[in-house]
Design an enzyme around this catalytic site. Structure first.
Site, PDB file in Angstrom:
ATOM      1  N   ASP A 117      54.658  35.353  49.102  1.00  0.00           N
ATOM      2  CA  ASP A 117      54.494  35.301  50.435  1.00  0.00           C
ATOM      3  C   ASP A 117      55.727  35.144  51.290  1.00  0.00           C
ATOM      4  O   ASP A 117      56.047  35.271  52.355  1.00  0.00           O
ATOM      5  CB  ASP A 117      53.455  34.436  50.868  1.00  0.00           C
ATOM      6  CG  ASP A 117      53.818  32.823  50.452  1.00  0.00           C
ATOM      7  OD1 ASP A 117      54.266  32.718  49.209  1.00  0.00           O
ATOM      8  OD2 ASP A 117      53.737  31.929  51.073  1.00  0.00           O
ATOM      9  N   TYR A 140      65.748  32.627  48.807  1.00  0.00           N
ATOM     10  CA  TYR A 140      64.699  32.860  47.844  1.00  0.00           C
ATOM     11  C   TYR A 140      63.627  33.835  48.244  1.00  0.00           C
ATOM     12  O   TYR A 140      63.578  34.988  47.650  1.00  0.00           O
ATOM     13  CB  TYR A 140      63.783  31.713  47.617  1.00  0.00           C
ATOM     14  CG  TYR A 140      62.489  31.880  46.842  1.00  0.00           C
ATOM     15  CD1 TYR A 140      62.501  32.251  45.570  1.00  0.00           C
ATOM     16  CD2 TYR A 140      61.430  31.907  47.583  1.00  0.00           C
ATOM     17  CE1 TYR A 140      61.410  32.472  44.811  1.00  0.00           C
ATOM     18  CE2 TYR A 140      59.937  32.092  46.894  1.00  0.00           C
ATOM     19  CZ  TYR A 140      60.351  32.310  45.671  1.00  0.00           C
ATOM     20  OH  TYR A 140      58.781  32.827  45.016  1.00  0.00           O
TER      21      TYR A 140
END
Length: 316
Positions: A117, A140
């Site tokens: 997500d 990330y």
């Protein structure tokens, strides 16, 4: 059925599934699910067998194992540290994934790649769909989306599964941290302005194994990008309260953590190096409609995890 990475001869005419990232939460749960439904040969590899930071090791490993499908459960997931180690994050989350995809494209072997997500910026207010634009907030998320793009550009036979807020009885995760803190403290303060969908790694593993059986079929035509999470959105504070409620039910009145006070706080009280999405709820509607697989409720999944932790008498 699990087989050693070097035990290439097949014992039975069943699909062979190669899993990268054998020491993580998802791979550990894939091993459990594989034992529960032994209809495939599962080959798990970690850094000792194949250091994916060295992309030149990947294709030879695939040649050795000769898989029918590959699950990439390996990832660089240290969200804050990634801001300082961007080169390593991109090596694992992008370059290694591209090497897998290139090797599999040459062999016409499908890949199930797990993403996150964190590819979204969290500025939305309705569940993200697969068609929504991505905008990662940090290294990330950017490295994971770069890995997705590498797969899409290189390998037609792919399933990219974005998931969120993964928990299990294995490794380090929010559930185990909360249980530990609830036993140690009279009060814990938990962020209440980040919303997502907690997802059991065991449930996710079961769904992915079912997909593995589907993708090896010659007529499979549902490749692409999908979202898969529990579907029950909540804040970290709300999730912490749910953890306490379920643990109190499973462990009974003797559990010390049942009396711990949980206080909601804003993210500003816990500044982090990497910014987190404030809203990362994803819709699993496309996945459920395509494959007919729906994850259990968070309560069911939590109960199973906490019961397993009770039997092991450890959640540190």
């Amino acid at each position: 059925m699990q087989v050693n990475v070097w035990a290439v001869p097949r014992a039975k005419p069943m699909p062979r599934i190669l899993v990268f990232g054998k020491n993580g939460q998802l791979a550990s749960c894939l091993a459990m699910c594989g034992d529960e439904t032994p209809n495939a040969e599962l080959v798990f590899v970690g850094r000792d067998q194949c250091d994916i930071e060295d992309v030149h090791q990947i294709a030879p490993l695939i040649d050795r194992v000769q898989p029918d499908v590959v699950i990439n459960a390996a990832a660089y997931t240290a969200v804050d540290l990634a801001e300082e180690q961007a080169d390593v994050a991109f090596k694992v989350n992008r370059d290694a994934v591209r090497a897998m995809a290139e090797a599999l494209a040459k062999r016409s072997v499908p890949l199930i790649h797990v993403s996150t997500d964190y590819v979204f910026d969290g500025q939305g207010s309705t569940p993200y769909t697969e068609q929504d634009p991505v905008s990662p907030l940090g290294v990330y998320g950017a490295s994971k989306f770069a890995g997705e793009d590498a797969v899409r550009e290189t390998l037609d036979k792919h399933l990219i599964i974005r998931t969120s807020w993964v928990f299990s009885q294995f490794g380090k995760n929010f559930v185990k941290t909360m249980l530990n803190l609830m036993e140690q403290r009279d009060e814990i303060r938990v962020v209440n302005d980040q919303t997502g969908c907690p997802t059991s790694a065991h449930d996710l593993a079961g769904a992915i194994l079912k997909l593995s059986g589907l993708v090896v079929a010659k007529d499979f035509d549902k490749f692409g990008t999908y979202h898969l999470s529990s579907g029950q959105s909540q804040t970290w504070f709300e999730f912490a309260n749910r953890i306490q409620k379920v643990a109190s039910h499973v462990w009974g009145d003797d559990w010390k953590g049942k009396d711990c006070r949980i206080t909601p706080v804003p993210s500003s009280e816990y500044p982090t190096v990497a910014k987190r999405p404030s809203y990362s709820v994803m819709s699993s509607q496309r996945f459920v409609g395509s494959f007919g697989i729906q994850l259990p409720t968070v309560e069911e999944s939590l109960s199973a995890v906490i019961e397993n932790l009770r039997r092991e008498k450890s959640y540190a």
